[in-house]
Write an enzyme that holds these catalytic residues in place. Sequence first.
Site, short mmCIF file in Angstrom:
data_model
loop_
_atom_site.label_atom_id
_atom_site.label_comp_id
_atom_site.label_asym_id
_atom_site.label_seq_id
_atom_site.Cartn_x
_atom_site.Cartn_y
_atom_site.Cartn_z
N ASP A 13 -64.68 -2.94 138.43
CA ASP A 13 -64.72 -1.50 138.09
C ASP A 13 -64.40 -0.62 139.29
O ASP A 13 -64.88 0.52 139.38
CB ASP A 13 -66.10 -1.11 137.52
CG ASP A 13 -66.54 -2.00 136.37
OD1 ASP A 13 -65.77 -2.15 135.42
OD2 ASP A 13 -67.66 -2.55 136.45
N HIS A 41 -59.84 -1.74 131.68
CA HIS A 41 -59.52 -0.69 132.63
C HIS A 41 -58.79 0.44 131.91
O HIS A 41 -58.16 0.25 130.88
CB HIS A 41 -58.69 -1.22 133.81
CG HIS A 41 -57.52 -2.06 133.42
ND1 HIS A 41 -57.61 -3.42 133.22
CD2 HIS A 41 -56.23 -1.75 133.20
CE1 HIS A 41 -56.43 -3.91 132.89
NE2 HIS A 41 -55.57 -2.91 132.87
#
EC number: 6.3.4.4
Length: 428
Positions: A13, A41
């Site tokens: 992340d 993502h």
Amino acid sequence: MANVTVVGAQWGDEGKGKIVDWLSNRADVVVRFQGGHNAGHTLVVDGKVYKLALLPSGVVQGKLSVIGNGVVVDPWHLLTEIDKIAEQGVAITPELLVLADNACLILPLHKDLDQAREAASTQKIGTTGRGIGPAYEDKVGRRAIRVADLADPEALKPKIERLLAHHGALRRGLGLPEADGAALFDQLMEVAPRVLAYAQPAWRLLDKAYKDGRKILFEGAQGALLDVDHGTYPFVTSSNTVAGQASAGSGMGPSATGYVLGIVKAYTTRVGEGPFAAELDDEVGKHLSTVGREVGVNTGRARRCGWFDAVLVRQSVAINGIHGVALTKLDVLDGLKTLKICVGYRIGDKVVDYLPAGMRDQRAAEPIYEEMEGWSESTAGARSFKDLNANAVKYVRRVEELIGAPVALLSTSPERDDTILMRDPFQG
């Protein structure tokens, strides 16, 4: 020109999607080399938001995109993601997307097993429940169904039987009903034509691209601290997430993977369980979570937040052979009067400058902080280093010193163009 390998240098992340999307403008080919659809993502391109989990980021740019043999592929999710992106105006054709014919498949029984184990365990790992771990188990156990198997229905049937013989014992132990082999065969045959349209020996295509001098971008998923060997085991993923996997997971030799770019947040986040020495549960932690919009793309789970941990990133730099980093979300620190960076750990009466392998020491580690003055000025949207205020510049330079790697790129918002290029990774 060098090829570039992008890896997360924390717990995932870190903003890899945006950076890979930005680098895709300079690349000819983009390759995913590990993981599955457990690491989502978000890309923001011209105000349009694309959410990907399995497809390489290059598809949004219209670049040749490859799902390598190191990826475990849920064929149903793959087709769903292709259709969803098509609805946003990006047609995913076999000329644009290549699927390695020797990649292993994630099947419904893998998800069943993943979810049942997590539910039954007293030590939660925080798995996404999408079957990635069990699929890798079958790959290593030499009983996986691979993409190429879909082209040979008669040979596929006994392979399914062998697979179910193994899973039957596991399912009975967890109180799950027997899996239906005939139904699984029919499900696979239903999607086989569409999946096989994208399949070919990816290593051959990549080898030719490399010899033709095309620029290749290797796109990692998750982060080095989730690596099955080098992460906070057992609170890790089931694949190798480090840069060395780019070679094995694509079918290219190590010399072809080029410049290693580590993606690093200006602070630290983690999803799921596991040790996190620099974690914050105070107002600063809430600031990072709220301003940084720290919620998982795939799972919707809130991410745990904390100060930048230079110990962890320095370790990632060494393990990955990182040449430079992309520092993301610097703008999230705007408005904080004081910033802290973890520079070491105190474990009992010892001070260490690395993350020990043992879980006891990892949990006992107390952060040793170095304080820096924050800033009130906004860094959001800055596109030049000279646009940053003095304290932001000091922070960036101190991060470089502590991790032992230069900042090659600096991201100041989710928008692709809000990126400061300090050194082009494709120049090596």
